[in-house]
Design an enzyme around this catalytic site. Structure first.
Site, PDB file in Angstrom:
ATOM      1  N   TYR A 127      37.076  45.151  50.051  1.00  0.00           N
ATOM      2  CA  TYR A 127      36.214  45.316  51.220  1.00  0.00           C
ATOM      3  C   TYR A 127      37.080  45.309  52.484  1.00  0.00           C
ATOM      4  CZ  TYR A 127      32.653  44.633  54.696  1.00  0.00           C
ATOM      5  OH  TYR A 127      31.867  44.781  55.809  1.00  0.00           O
TER       6      TYR A 127
ATOM      7  N   ASP B  30      34.755  37.432  45.098  1.00  0.00           N
ATOM      8  CA  ASP B  30      33.750  38.157  45.868  1.00  0.00           C
ATOM      9  C   ASP B  30      33.026  39.078  44.886  1.00  0.00           C
ATOM     10  OD1 ASP B  30      32.292  39.950  47.394  1.00  0.00           O
ATOM     11  OD2 ASP B  30      33.849  40.262  48.911  1.00  0.00           O
TER      12      ASP B  30
ATOM     13  N   LYS C  24      23.552  41.856  51.361  1.00  0.00           N
ATOM     14  CA  LYS C  24      23.437  42.927  50.381  1.00  0.00           C
ATOM     15  C   LYS C  24      22.327  42.601  49.367  1.00  0.00           C
ATOM     16  CE  LYS C  24      26.952  44.272  52.844  1.00  0.00           C
ATOM     17  NZ  LYS C  24      28.342  44.063  52.475  1.00  0.00           N
TER      18      LYS C  24
END
Ligand SMILES: *Cc1c(COP(=O)(O)O)cnc(C)c1O
Length: 386
Positions: free
Chosen positions: A107, A180, A205
């Site tokens: 990310y 993550d 999310k």
């Protein structure tokens, strides 16, 4: 009849009922939102626990944390105002000079934050290729890190890293491992049970699922001094999730199991449809049997493969941008994990220098009709290549 007196409702039931919430004073089955910034002391001038000031948290946030702790099998969970503020608290708590080993592709916001701390001399940073355990082991043996960062499946290639194996590699040198797993929420991946010390999710999310708040959550297997430091960082930086957003998150989580099931089904249909397509070079989706991450994913994501996939379209970079522009059902927007499908030309969003294929389109598959999604991509591709 079997004796069911000790029977505990399943996690699906408990999350749908927000842990069987009934408000003591009123009987309300939905938690209330308490917006107070400050709390009065009692008649002895003592602080009424657990809240004192807004930065400590509030009851809706604690309630949402309890639901996530149950989903994760965690000793404790802590909600932040965004995923990035949660990740930053983890980086911030590291002692100056700490070594971190992280994926080369992950990310972009977290990577940027790690690189900024490294550039400022606060930490040192070394990399491995996501999913490549041999490279990870080599970097860990060389660096003797304090922290190993795993993102699985990673953004935007959806490469799968074996959390159990990566945890063993980290623990062998006394490092902690943070996982993550934003792309596979804790009803799919329970990272702590696989050996991670910290599980992180951007609750913006899937956990919330409706693209109407930002939130981030850290969960731990064991409470120790490092966790107390992270709690203190949240408090002093004021990055706790506020009550209204916590309420929205609780509301979103009640349908987590339903939403994720449909997203996974739809993503599989889209991935299968575009695998081998004339105008699509690659489909990155761990659910496809030929995908390099398929076997590990089967073990690690509870028999589902998630709602995230990427396609590399044939043609030029402009062709890829045009496909994103021409979609009429997919929204051309960033983020992921919501009920609505999103398409994104990742290179445009990640910024200069981030390693991403120039023709890669990241798809966050929602809960709409799968045929509508497939038709939409087909018409956008047809227009883009014509
Ligand atoms: C979105 C995201 C983050 C950051 O979370 P925010 O809530 O946007 O701050 C971190 N990691 C992954 C994998 C993400 O998708």
């Amino acid at each position: 009849m079997t004796d069911n007196s000790n029977r505990k409702p399943s996690i699906t039931t408990r999350v749908a009922q927000a842990l069987r919430f009934i408000e003591a004073e009123t009987g309300a089955v939905v938690p209330s939102i308490q917006p107070a910034a400050t709390y009065a002391r009692d008649e002895n001038y003592d602080i009424r626990k657990p809240y004192f000031y807004r930065r400590d948290g509030n009851q809706a946030t604690s309630h949402a944390e309890a639901i996530i702790a149950e989903l994760e099998g965690a000793a404790d969970s802590l909600l932040f105002a965004s995923g990035m503020s949660a990740c930053t608290a983890v980086i911030e708590h590291l002692p100056t000079g700490a070594h971190v080993v992280a994926p080369r592709v992950m990310y972009h916001g977290v990577l940027h934050q790690l690189q900024t701390y490294a550039a400022n001399g606060r930490i040192t940073l070394d990399y491995y290729t996501a999913g490549n355990l041999a490279e990870l082991a080599e970097a860990v043996a060389r660096q003797k890190p304090t922290l190993v960062w795993v993102e699985t499946p990673n953004n935007p290639n959806w490469e799968v890293t074996d959390i159990e194996a990566a945890s063993k590699i980290a623990h062998d040198v006394g490092a902690k491992l943070i996982a993550d797993c934003t792309a596979t929420p804790p009803n799919m991946t329970r990272a702590l049970e696989l050996g991670a010390d910290i599980s992180f999710h951007s609750a913006t999310k899937y956990l919330n699922g409706h693209s109407d708040i930002t939130a981030g959550v850290l969960s731990v297997r064991e409470i120790g001094p490092y966790w107390d430091e992270i709690v203190l960082i949240r408090k002093l930086q004021g990055t706790v999730l506020h009550s209204f957003d916590a309420y929205m998150l609780i509301r979103g989580m009640r349908t987590l199991f339903l939403r994720v099931e449909k997203c996974c089904k739809n993503a599989m249909a889209v991935a299968k449809h575009f695998e081998g397509h004339k105008h699509v070079e690659v489909v990155h989706y761990p659910g496809l049997p030929n995908d390099p991450g398929h076997e590990v994913s089967k073990r690690q994501t509870n028999g589902q493969f998630g709602g995230m996939l990427s396609i590399v379209v044939a043609g030029t970079e402009q062709t890829a941008i045009d496909v994103a522009r021409f979609c009429e059902v997919f929204y051309p927007a960033t983020s992921l994990g919501g009920v609505e499908s999103l398409i994104e030309h990742r290179k445009t969003v990640s910024g200069v220098g981030f390693p991403v294929h120039p023709r890669l389109l990241r798809l966050s598959i929602g809960i709409e009709d799968a045929d509508d999604l497939i038709y939409d991509l087909e018409q956008a591709i047809a227009r883009a290549v014509s």
